[in-house]
Enzyme design. Structure first.
Site: not given
Ligand code: NFE
Length: 499
Positions: A13, A60, A63, A67, A426, A449, A493, A496
């Protein structure tokens, strides 16, 4: 020195470029480059803090639930809001469903093609078949043991794919089956979350979905089906990949500094605990040691900042910068986050189901603990964690009390400061928030990420993925497959990471 550049890195992503320098058939230098800026932190300023779970979920579509959880926790922490038991359990169930969908997608749709000989089985060039037709067709071809003609799996980087056609066919079939299982996991998140990918029911103070018996049973039936797929298909496929690619248990080793914030709140603390694991020594998490650096990032430079003082001031012309990803550090150290970090910390903390399952996995693969710090170790711990969490979700489901509230009292407090620390699929995810008179004064996110794909720090020390790439053996004339396997094992990702 030869340069091998992967730009863009596909089947992830977001927009990521990886530059490597190769000497004597090994990667000797690597740069992880986030290629885009978004600016969520800037647009949150001045808004109502209760809007932040709605807005930050849009960072995102993979995920969003994590958030929402981080944002709700940050608002609750800053304004002194308590949530009822049911809300805690429902958040665990929505987040767990999102973990399952994310981890399955990562293995089958994003990473498995690194380990499957797609050309041999997919020479099909028909472009008008829908995915469902393709699935029927693939199943027929698999059943009749014909060599398949097809694409959407090509082109891909050339390399050492397995000749074992039974594995190639089976993995492809599971690639297709997993799409339905993933859909079920998404539906489960929507049952309690109101909708997916961005939930409508999660707010600071609780979860607004009305608990009914049919909702709970609808969720349970899907969970049972998914658990069967995880334990009988996903985990065995990852173990088989580990057997076919034994060398990748020694490739992609990171700096082995693992960080987790803790996730899936239970009455006496998170089911998967937080902490820092360095040199095999476990230490408690001290969030004040977190700071973001921008020495090699396209942001106005300053000294490293704790996220309460954090700022996001883009500077696209900056000398020495090479990425739009900031560089978070813990006590100045780059840290690996994600399923490997989470399970290593839970394992060292003595979390019973994790200890038992990790020990079994090591025995099944004939691995030492050190092999977990590798490309295959990341895939294996991700699959194992999916199974462990899915099993735990049945317990959380049983603990719901239908007659009790799902949303708590909202006090009239209008100013405060707070953090929401959780774990996304992640890895470690934190939102830090300052509220003045019901308006967001500052909002900073440090995303998994961002940790893993961060550029070099002040002293030039590489970020976690850069460090994991260095030392990777590469074949003569490599197009970058070896590096791509290392990179994808972290499940990037970048949408993110640069938020
Ligand atoms: Ni956009 Fe996420 C996860 C977050 S990113 S996927 O899992 O927070 O590293």
């Amino acid at each position: 020195m030869a340069k091998v550049i992967i730009d863009p890195v596909t089947r992830i992503e977001g927009h990521l470029r990886i530059d490597t320098e190769v000497s004597n058939q090994r990667i000797v230098n690597a740069w992880s480059k986030g290629e885009m800026f978004r600016g969520f932190e800037a647009l949150l300023k001045g808004r109502d803090p209760f809007d932040s779970p709605v807005i930050t979920q849009r960072i995102c579509g993979v995920c969003p639930v994590s958030h929402a959880v981080a944002s709700c926790k940050a608002v609750e922490n800053s304004l002194g809001i308590a949530i009822p038991e049911n809300a805690r359990l429902m958040r665990n169930l929505i987040l767990g469903s999102n973990y399952i969908a994310s981890h399955l997608t990562h293995f089958y749709q994003l990473s498995a093609l690194d380990f499957i000989q797609a050309e041999a089985i997919l020479k099909y060039r028909g472009s008008n078949r829908s995915l469902r037709n393709l699935r029927t067709w693939v199943e027929q071809e698999v059943a009749s043991k014909k060599i398949l003609p097809a694409a959407p799996f090509l082109p891909h980087l050339k390399g050492d794919y397995p000749k074992d056609q039974a594995w190639n066919f089976r993995a492809l079939q599971h690639y297709l089956e997993s799409l339905d299982i993933r859909k079920d996991a998404h539906t489960m998140a929507a049952l309690f979350g109101g909708k997916m990918p961005h939930t409508a029911s999660m707010l600071a103070g609780g979860v607004t979905t009305r608990l009914t018996p049919d909702l709970v049973e609808n969720f349970r039936v899907r969970l049972l089906r998914i658990r069967q797929f995880i334990d009988e298909t996903y985990l065995p496929d990852v173990l088989q990949a580990a057997k076919l690619f034994k060398n990748y248990a020694d490739i992609g080793s990171g700096n082995a500094i693992y960080l987790a914030y803790g996730v899936f709140d239970e009455k006496d603390g998170p089911f998967l605990p937080g902490g820092l694991l360095q040199d095999g020594q476990q230490r408690p998490l001290e969030p004040k040691k977190i700071a973001e650096q921008t020495f090699h990032s396209y942001y106005r430079e300053g000294s490293p900042r704790h996220p309460y003082q954090g700022e996001t001031l883009p500077d696209a012309e900056k000398d020495n910068a090479y990425s739009w990803i900031k560089a978070p550090r813990y006590a100045g150290m780059p840290c690996e986050v994600g399923p490997l970090a989470r399970l290593m910390i839970a394992y060292k903390s003595g979390v019973a189901p994790v200890r038992k399952r990790v020990a079994t996995l090591l025995a099944q693969l004939g691995w030492q603990e050190r092999h977990l710090n590798s490309v295959l170790g990341r895939h294996a711990t991700r699959a194992l964690e999916t199974s462990i969490i899915a099993e735990r979700m049945e317990l959380w489901l049983d603990q719901l009390t239908l007659a009790n509230p799902t949303v708590g009292e909202i006090p009239s407090t209008t100013s405060g400061q707070g953090a929401g620390l959780t774990e996304a699929p992640r890895g470690a995810l934190g939102h830090w928030l300052t509220v003045e008179q019901n308006k967001i004064d500052n909002y900073q996110c440090i995303v998994p990420s961002t940790w893993n794909f961060s550029p070099a720090g002040q002293e030039g020390e590489p970020g976690p993925v850069e460090a994991a790439l260095i030392g990777t053996p590469v074949a003569t004339g490599s197009q970058g497959l070896e590096a791509a396997r290392v990179v994808r094992s972290f499940d990037p990702c970048i949408a993110c990471a640069i938020h």
